[in-house]
Write a protein that holds these residues in place. Structure first.
Motif, short mmCIF file in Angstrom:
data_model
loop_
_atom_site.label_atom_id
_atom_site.label_comp_id
_atom_site.label_asym_id
_atom_site.label_seq_id
_atom_site.Cartn_x
_atom_site.Cartn_y
_atom_site.Cartn_z
N THR A 58 0.85 -1.19 0.00
CA THR A 58 0.00 0.00 0.00
C THR A 58 0.88 1.23 0.00
N LEU A 59 0.62 2.14 -0.91
CA LEU A 59 1.38 3.38 -1.05
C LEU A 59 0.43 4.56 -1.00
N ALA A 60 0.98 5.75 -0.79
CA ALA A 60 0.13 6.93 -0.78
C ALA A 60 0.90 8.13 -1.30
N VAL A 61 0.16 9.12 -1.75
CA VAL A 61 0.71 10.41 -2.09
C VAL A 61 0.51 11.28 -0.86
N MET A 62 1.62 11.80 -0.32
CA MET A 62 1.58 12.50 0.97
C MET A 62 2.25 13.87 0.88
N LYS A 63 1.96 14.73 1.88
CA LYS A 63 2.68 15.98 2.03
C LYS A 63 4.12 15.66 2.40
N LYS A 64 5.05 16.40 1.84
CA LYS A 64 6.46 16.14 2.08
C LYS A 64 6.80 16.17 3.57
N SER A 65 6.18 17.05 4.31
CA SER A 65 6.49 17.18 5.74
C SER A 65 6.17 15.90 6.52
N SER A 66 5.28 15.06 5.99
CA SER A 66 4.89 13.81 6.68
C SER A 66 6.05 12.84 6.83
N LYS A 67 7.01 12.88 5.90
CA LYS A 67 8.09 11.90 5.97
C LYS A 67 9.04 12.15 7.13
N PHE A 68 8.92 13.30 7.78
CA PHE A 68 9.78 13.61 8.92
C PHE A 68 9.16 13.22 10.25
N LEU A 69 7.95 12.66 10.22
CA LEU A 69 7.32 12.19 11.45
C LEU A 69 8.05 10.95 11.95
N PRO A 70 8.42 10.92 13.22
CA PRO A 70 9.13 9.74 13.74
C PRO A 70 8.34 8.46 13.51
N VAL A 71 9.00 7.43 13.17
CA VAL A 71 8.54 6.07 12.94
C VAL A 71 7.56 5.99 11.77
N ILE A 72 6.36 6.55 11.86
CA ILE A 72 5.36 6.43 10.79
C ILE A 72 5.87 7.07 9.50
N GLY A 73 6.31 8.31 9.59
CA GLY A 73 6.81 9.01 8.40
C GLY A 73 8.03 8.34 7.82
N TRP A 74 8.91 7.90 8.69
CA TRP A 74 10.12 7.21 8.21
C TRP A 74 9.75 5.92 7.49
N SER A 75 8.80 5.17 8.04
CA SER A 75 8.41 3.91 7.40
C SER A 75 7.77 4.19 6.04
N MET A 76 7.01 5.30 5.93
CA MET A 76 6.42 5.67 4.64
C MET A 76 7.52 6.02 3.64
N TRP A 77 8.55 6.72 4.10
CA TRP A 77 9.66 7.09 3.22
C TRP A 77 10.38 5.84 2.73
N PHE A 78 10.68 4.90 3.64
CA PHE A 78 11.35 3.66 3.25
C PHE A 78 10.47 2.79 2.36
N SER A 79 9.14 2.95 2.47
CA SER A 79 8.20 2.18 1.63
C SER A 79 7.98 2.85 0.28
N GLU A 80 8.69 3.93 0.02
CA GLU A 80 8.67 4.65 -1.25
C GLU A 80 7.33 5.32 -1.56
N TYR A 81 6.69 5.88 -0.53
CA TYR A 81 5.52 6.70 -0.76
C TYR A 81 5.95 7.91 -1.60
N LEU A 82 4.99 8.55 -2.25
CA LEU A 82 5.27 9.75 -3.04
C LEU A 82 5.02 10.98 -2.16
N PHE A 83 6.03 11.79 -1.97
CA PHE A 83 5.91 12.98 -1.12
C PHE A 83 5.94 14.23 -1.97
N LEU A 84 4.94 15.07 -1.79
CA LEU A 84 4.79 16.28 -2.59
C LEU A 84 4.92 17.54 -1.74
#
Length: 121
Positions: A58-84
């Motif tokens: 499961t992937l998502a298109v997210m706000k770029k700032s979300s990838k800096f959230l501890p644990v959840i954001g990092w896991s999204m970044w490693f899962s190759e979500y698209l950050f805008l």
């Protein structure tokens, strides 16, 4: 059509679909567009994906700032979500590259979009 799947996570979600569509859930690529009704709408989407057997893809298109959230954001970044960044000039190439990469994704995936402007506060 009938009430096929009910999820109760703080709010209750009922999904109505025909048996054929229910059978295909998690077995093919899907674009999931959800109203952004609360802070946990992404969690409800994850529960749907888990129950459909495709949580790991499961992937998502997210706000770029979300990838800096501890644990959840990092896991999204490693899962190759698209950050805008919410700027077409900056995001056009990010979207094109990200969607091109998904063309040959090796397993069925869900790409989630949480539409802004539909959130109730």
């Amino acid at each position: 059509m009938g009430n096929i799947m009910t999820i109760d996570v703080i709010s209750q979600v009922h999904m109505y679909t025909d048996p054929e569509t229910l059978e295909m859930m998690g077995k093919e690529h899907a674009l999931v567009i959800a109203n952004h009704k609360s802070d946990i709408v992404w969690l409800i989407g994850w529960v749907f994906a888990q129950r459909s057997g495709c949580l790991g893809s499961t992937l998502a298109v997210m706000k770029k700032s979300s990838k800096f959230l501890p644990v959840i954001g990092w896991s999204m970044w490693f899962s190759e979500y698209l950050f805008l960044e919410r700027s077409w000039a900056k995001d056009e190439s990010t979207l094109k590259f990200g969607l091109e990469r998904l063309k040959d994704y090796p397993q069925p995936f869900w790409l989630a979009l949480f539409v802004e402007g539909t959130r109730f506060t």
